[in-house]
Write a protein that holds these residues in place. Structure first.
Motif, short mmCIF file in Angstrom:
data_model
loop_
_atom_site.label_atom_id
_atom_site.label_comp_id
_atom_site.label_asym_id
_atom_site.label_seq_id
_atom_site.Cartn_x
_atom_site.Cartn_y
_atom_site.Cartn_z
N LEU A 151 5.08 21.61 -64.24
CA LEU A 151 3.66 21.60 -63.94
C LEU A 151 3.36 20.52 -62.91
O LEU A 151 3.81 19.38 -63.05
N LEU A 152 2.63 20.89 -61.88
CA LEU A 152 2.13 19.95 -60.89
C LEU A 152 0.61 19.95 -61.00
O LEU A 152 -0.03 20.99 -60.83
N ILE A 153 0.05 18.80 -61.30
CA ILE A 153 -1.40 18.65 -61.43
C ILE A 153 -1.90 17.90 -60.21
O ILE A 153 -1.43 16.79 -59.92
N ILE A 154 -2.84 18.49 -59.51
CA ILE A 154 -3.44 17.85 -58.35
C ILE A 154 -4.87 17.51 -58.71
O ILE A 154 -5.65 18.39 -59.06
N ASP A 155 -5.19 16.22 -58.66
CA ASP A 155 -6.51 15.77 -59.10
C ASP A 155 -7.05 14.74 -58.11
O ASP A 155 -6.33 14.26 -57.23
N GLN A 156 -8.31 14.39 -58.31
CA GLN A 156 -8.92 13.41 -57.41
C GLN A 156 -8.43 12.00 -57.71
O GLN A 156 -7.79 11.75 -58.73
N ARG A 157 -8.75 11.09 -56.84
CA ARG A 157 -8.20 9.76 -56.86
C ARG A 157 -8.59 8.94 -58.10
O ARG A 157 -7.81 8.12 -58.57
N GLY A 158 -9.74 9.12 -58.65
CA GLY A 158 -10.25 8.25 -59.71
C GLY A 158 -9.72 8.49 -61.11
O GLY A 158 -10.00 7.71 -62.02
N ASN A 159 -8.94 9.52 -61.34
CA ASN A 159 -8.49 9.87 -62.69
C ASN A 159 -7.20 9.10 -63.03
O ASN A 159 -6.11 9.65 -63.05
N ASN A 160 -7.33 7.81 -63.33
CA ASN A 160 -6.17 6.97 -63.61
C ASN A 160 -5.51 7.31 -64.94
O ASN A 160 -4.30 7.17 -65.09
N ASP A 161 -6.29 7.76 -65.93
CA ASP A 161 -5.72 8.12 -67.23
C ASP A 161 -4.71 9.25 -67.09
O ASP A 161 -3.64 9.23 -67.71
N LEU A 162 -5.02 10.22 -66.26
CA LEU A 162 -4.10 11.34 -66.04
C LEU A 162 -2.83 10.87 -65.36
O LEU A 162 -1.72 11.24 -65.77
N MET A 163 -2.96 10.05 -64.34
CA MET A 163 -1.78 9.56 -63.61
C MET A 163 -0.87 8.72 -64.53
O MET A 163 0.35 8.85 -64.49
N LEU A 164 -1.47 7.89 -65.36
CA LEU A 164 -0.68 7.03 -66.25
C LEU A 164 -0.02 7.81 -67.37
O LEU A 164 1.12 7.55 -67.75
N SER A 165 -0.72 8.81 -67.91
CA SER A 165 -0.20 9.51 -69.08
C SER A 165 0.84 10.57 -68.72
O SER A 165 1.61 10.99 -69.58
N THR A 166 0.91 11.00 -67.47
CA THR A 166 1.88 12.04 -67.10
C THR A 166 3.12 11.48 -66.41
O THR A 166 4.09 12.21 -66.23
N ASN A 168 5.46 9.64 -67.42
CA ASN A 168 6.64 9.53 -68.27
C ASN A 168 7.11 10.88 -68.79
O ASN A 168 8.07 10.94 -69.56
N ILE A 169 6.47 11.97 -68.40
CA ILE A 169 6.86 13.30 -68.85
C ILE A 169 7.73 13.91 -67.76
O ILE A 169 7.29 14.04 -66.61
N PRO A 170 8.97 14.32 -68.08
CA PRO A 170 9.88 14.76 -67.02
C PRO A 170 9.47 16.04 -66.29
O PRO A 170 9.74 16.19 -65.12
N HIS A 171 8.81 16.98 -66.94
CA HIS A 171 8.50 18.27 -66.30
C HIS A 171 7.05 18.38 -65.84
O HIS A 171 6.62 19.44 -65.43
N ILE A 172 6.30 17.29 -65.90
CA ILE A 172 4.92 17.29 -65.44
C ILE A 172 4.75 16.17 -64.43
O ILE A 172 5.19 15.05 -64.63
N LYS A 173 4.12 16.50 -63.30
CA LYS A 173 3.83 15.48 -62.29
C LYS A 173 2.39 15.60 -61.87
O LYS A 173 1.89 16.70 -61.60
N ALA A 174 1.70 14.48 -61.82
CA ALA A 174 0.31 14.46 -61.37
C ALA A 174 0.25 13.68 -60.06
O ALA A 174 0.80 12.58 -59.96
N ILE A 175 -0.39 14.27 -59.06
CA ILE A 175 -0.52 13.59 -57.78
C ILE A 175 -1.98 13.59 -57.35
O ILE A 175 -2.80 14.37 -57.85
N ASP A 176 -2.27 12.74 -56.41
CA ASP A 176 -3.59 12.64 -55.82
C ASP A 176 -3.79 13.77 -54.82
O ASP A 176 -2.83 14.23 -54.21
#
Length: 179
Positions: A151-166, A168-176
């Motif tokens: 899973l690749l999650i593309i989100d806006q810059r301000g969502n720090n909780d999403l960036m921090l919580s994903t 450490n998960i090997p198959h999920i990546k969250a980017i700006d």
């Protein structure tokens, strides 16, 4: 316009969104995708492999024995590639493997991949992704409703909780969105 379903966090359809045809209705061009992946991996290469030539190996440059009269083969230096502890003839030297792909080709490769994802229902839009905390366990519970291998999650810059919580998960990546 290409229509895509907008889903909520429970994987239920909420509404539809129209996306531009010039990006999301592009024909699949496998050769461009191949070239883009090849370019990406070539640019990631370090190119630091190095061997010493006969001029770089430590040792004397003195002629080992006289040219004629010994009965042995003529020999100039001890560090010749033919000898033990000698230099390497055509070994690797540090070099840069990176190259630039044309901008239009890069953009068309991205359009091709996005269009293919839309056609195969592998791309979806969430109306909102609010997390209670920046914990990995909570994020996995939130995303359990969706069926995915990676899973690749593309989100806006301000969502720090999403960036921090994903992270450490090997198959999920969250980017700006700007990356």
């Amino acid at each position: 316009m290409v229509k895509v379903k907008v889903k909520n966090i429970k994987n239920k359809e909420v509404s539809e969104m129209e996306l531009p045809e010039d990006i999301f209705d592009y024909p699949l061009k496998e050769h461009l995708i191949y070239e883009a992946v090849k370019n990406f991996t070539a640019n990631q290469r370090q190119g630091t492999a190095c061997t010493k030539t006969r001029s770089e190996v430590s040792g004397s440059g003195k002629k080992l024995w006289k040219q004629k009269g010994t009965g042995r083969a003529r020999m100039g230096a001890l560090r010749s590639p033919l000898w033990r502890k000698g230099g390497t003839s055509f070994g690797p030297k540090p070099r840069d493997y990176s190259y630039a792909m044309p901008k239009k080709a890069r953009r068309n490769a991205i359009k091709s991949v996005l269009s293919d994802k839309i056609r195969n229902d592998r791309l979806f839009i969430l109306d909102e992704l609010k997390l209670a905390s920046a914990k990995t366990k909570d994020t996995l519970k939130t995303l359990k409703h969706f069926d995915f291998d990676k899973l690749l999650i593309i989100d806006q810059r301000g969502n720090n909780d999403l960036m921090l919580s994903t992270r450490n998960i090997p198959h999920i990546k969250a980017i700006d969105v700007m990356e």
